[in-house]
Design an enzyme around this catalytic site. Structure first.
Site, PDB file in Angstrom:
ATOM      1  N   HIS A 149       0.822  -1.220   0.000  1.00 26.31           N
ATOM      2  CA  HIS A 149       0.000   0.000   0.000  1.00 26.31           C
ATOM      3  C   HIS A 149       0.854   1.268   0.000  1.00 26.31           C
ATOM      4  O   HIS A 149       0.332   2.343  -0.291  1.00 26.31           O
ATOM      5  CB  HIS A 149      -0.975  -0.007   1.184  1.00 26.31           C
ATOM      6  CG  HIS A 149      -0.369   0.278   2.518  1.00 26.31           C
ATOM      7  ND1 HIS A 149       0.029  -0.714   3.385  1.00 26.31           N
ATOM      8  CD2 HIS A 149      -0.102   1.452   3.152  1.00 26.31           C
ATOM      9  CE1 HIS A 149       0.517  -0.168   4.483  1.00 26.31           C
ATOM     10  NE2 HIS A 149       0.445   1.143   4.371  1.00 26.31           N
ATOM     11  N   ASP A 179       0.225  -7.706   1.569  1.00 28.95           N
ATOM     12  CA  ASP A 179       0.592  -6.287   1.663  1.00 28.95           C
ATOM     13  C   ASP A 179       2.107  -6.101   1.705  1.00 28.95           C
ATOM     14  O   ASP A 179       2.621  -5.281   2.461  1.00 28.95           O
ATOM     15  CB  ASP A 179      -0.062  -5.619   2.878  1.00 28.95           C
ATOM     16  CG  ASP A 179      -0.025  -4.088   2.772  1.00 28.95           C
ATOM     17  OD1 ASP A 179       0.101  -3.576   1.647  1.00 28.95           O
ATOM     18  OD2 ASP A 179      -0.098  -3.408   3.803  1.00 28.95           O
ATOM     19  N   GLY A 251       3.538   6.796   7.921  1.00 25.04           N
ATOM     20  CA  GLY A 251       4.912   6.994   7.466  1.00 25.04           C
ATOM     21  C   GLY A 251       5.831   5.888   7.936  1.00 25.04           C
ATOM     22  O   GLY A 251       6.885   5.646   7.363  1.00 25.04           O
ATOM     23  N   ASN A 252       5.413   5.174   9.011  1.00 22.15           N
ATOM     24  CA  ASN A 252       6.175   4.018   9.491  1.00 22.15           C
ATOM     25  C   ASN A 252       5.928   2.779   8.633  1.00 22.15           C
ATOM     26  O   ASN A 252       6.685   1.801   8.725  1.00 22.15           O
ATOM     27  CB  ASN A 252       5.799   3.673  10.933  1.00 22.15           C
ATOM     28  CG  ASN A 252       6.623   4.429  11.951  1.00 22.15           C
ATOM     29  OD1 ASN A 252       6.125   5.343  12.580  1.00 22.15           O
ATOM     30  ND2 ASN A 252       7.882   4.057  12.108  1.00 22.15           N
ATOM     31  N   SER A 253       4.860   2.772   7.851  1.00 23.28           N
ATOM     32  CA  SER A 253       4.524   1.588   7.060  1.00 23.28           C
ATOM     33  C   SER A 253       5.688   1.177   6.169  1.00 23.28           C
ATOM     34  O   SER A 253       6.257   1.997   5.454  1.00 23.28           O
ATOM     35  CB  SER A 253       3.292   1.862   6.188  1.00 23.28           C
ATOM     36  OG  SER A 253       2.141   1.986   6.961  1.00 23.28           O
ATOM     37  N   GLY A 309      -9.956 -23.386  -5.177  1.00 22.74           N
ATOM     38  CA  GLY A 309     -10.988 -22.842  -6.045  1.00 22.74           C
ATOM     39  C   GLY A 309     -12.365 -22.897  -5.437  1.00 22.74           C
ATOM     40  O   GLY A 309     -13.345 -23.233  -6.117  1.00 22.74           O
TER      41      GLY A 309
END
Length: 410
Positions: A149, A179, A251-253, A309
């Site tokens: 992200h 992510d 901002g730490n991500s 599936g």
């Protein structure tokens, strides 16, 4: 002559008191039974992001070489963690991503009368959107781990090192379902962090978060490991988070969560917050999972996961009772992808999946992760409940396709 009511009051009063004593001593006389209260519903934080397409082309790169950290020593703790920070912080970079978006033009700007006042200085129809985050250099070859992200939809990604060097980065691959994303920068003498074995991480271990919160510059915060194996948060398709109370802010991500010896424990990913700032509940993707995804994205260009599936629905007590089950174990097959592995094996919508390779299904997300860990092409025995009868089927596990190709048939 007025008669006294006292002879009638005392027997009635004694009877009421006796009834209260009996009901307190024997509550079952009222039909009450002790029961433990249920757990309150958990508040689910979330991340809003738009998935981007990932390449399915096989990469020709060799497996990235990462440095394995020594097992953590849990002797007497130090008075300062400056040494751990000095070992890890140079490998944590600031990431600035930007993308060009079309600005909606005001209707009056299409009128020639108004356009004559602007001439060549017409307002631009495009504008630049920027966002910031962090990343961790994990290989001398220049591979950088960050969050999907952080760089999602970016037209340009700039990586700034602590030593002042800046360079544009190449996107090697992304995995929206965990992510995570892998970038590559072409610089010499890169600082590299060591990766800890997160199988040995324990609740109570010291943890330090390094990143670029709110764009103020590289910052270190301290806390402990609050929990491990966190899931059911609704953040990603695959969740196995480390929880920490080290302050994590916007901002730490993509930044580093390290232990007391400066080794990478996880990639900071999300926080639970009602204010937008840190409230002591942060989540990081474990280093072991990040290493596995790094290797797949670098060597194969995509993450290889097993897939049946099906669309699964968890059983609650009422739904389990409707299928004749004593306890809510297993998952209901709510949909089957046409021509997928489950469809080919004969699974049908409405079946209850009870076991995978002889192991009972107690949690749908854990079962999903177990299936993902199976190498595509392997045979998987499954037990299903259909029309009240148990059946054994063999499913040949397939490779999990991109989201747009996973539409089940209900």
């Amino acid at each position: 002559m007025r008669r006294s009511l006292l002879p009638y009051v005392w027997p009635a009063l004694i009877g009421v008191l006796l009834a209260i004593v009996l009901l307190n001593a024997f509550p079952q006389l009222l039909g009450r039974h002790d029961s433990s209260p249920g757990s309150p519903p958990a508040t689910t934080p979330g991340i809003t992001s738009t998935p981007i397409a990932t390449t399915n082309e096989e990469a020709s790169r060799p497996s990235p070489e990462v440095r394995q950290a020594e097992p953590l020593s849990r002797d007497q703790g130090p008075a300062s963690y400056a040494g751990a920070v000095e070992r890890a912080a140079p490998a944590v970079a600031n990431i600035y991503s930007s993308r060009v978006v079309e600005r909606e033009e005001h209707p009056l700007m299409s009128d020639p009368f108004f356009r004559q006042f602007f001439g060549e200085d017409m307002p631009a129809r495009q504008r630049m959107l920027s966002s910031l985050g962090s990343g961790v250099i994990v290989s001398e070859d220049g591979f950088v781990l960050t969050n999907h992200h952080v760089i999602n939809g970016a037209d340009q990604i700039q990586v700034a090192l602590r030593d002042g060097r800046e360079i544009l980065a190449e996107v090697i691959g992304t995995d929206p379902e965990s992510d995570l994303a892998v970038l590559r920068i072409d610089l010499d003498n890169l600082p590299v962090i060591e990766l800890a074995d997160t199988g040995g991480v324990a609740v109570g271990d010291i943890s330090l978060a390094i990143g670029n919160p709110f764009g103020v510059g590289q910052t270190v915060t301290m806390g402990i490991i609050s929990a491990t194996g966190r899931s059911h948060l609704g953040l990603n398709a695959y969740e196995d988070f480390i929880q920490t109370d080290a302050a994590i802010n916007p901002g730490n991500s993509g930044g580093a969560l390290i232990n007391a010896e400066g080794s990478l424990v996880g990639i900071n990913t999300a926080i639970f917050s009602r204010s937008g700032g840190s409230q002591g509940i942060g989540f990081a993707i474990p280093a072991n999972l990040a290493r596995s995804i790094l290797e797949d994205l670098v060597t194969k260009g995509r993450v290889i996961r097993g897939w049946l599936g099906i669309e699964a629905q968890e059983l609650n007590q009422d739904l389990a009772a409707s299928f004749g089950l004593q306890a809510p174990r297993g998952v209901v097959v709510a949909g089957v992808v046409p021509s997928g592995p489950a469809d080919e094996a004969g699974l049908k919508t409405g079946d209850v999946l009870l076991e995978l390779d002889g192991r009972p299904i107690l949690d749908a997300r854990i079962a999903m992760s177990d299936i993902a860990a199976i190498e595509p092409g392997q045979s998987l025995p499954v037990t299903v409940l259909r029309n009240g009868e148990s059946q054994e089927l063999i499913v040949e596990v397939g490779e999990r396709p991109p989201p747009e190709l996973r539409r089940p048939e209900r």
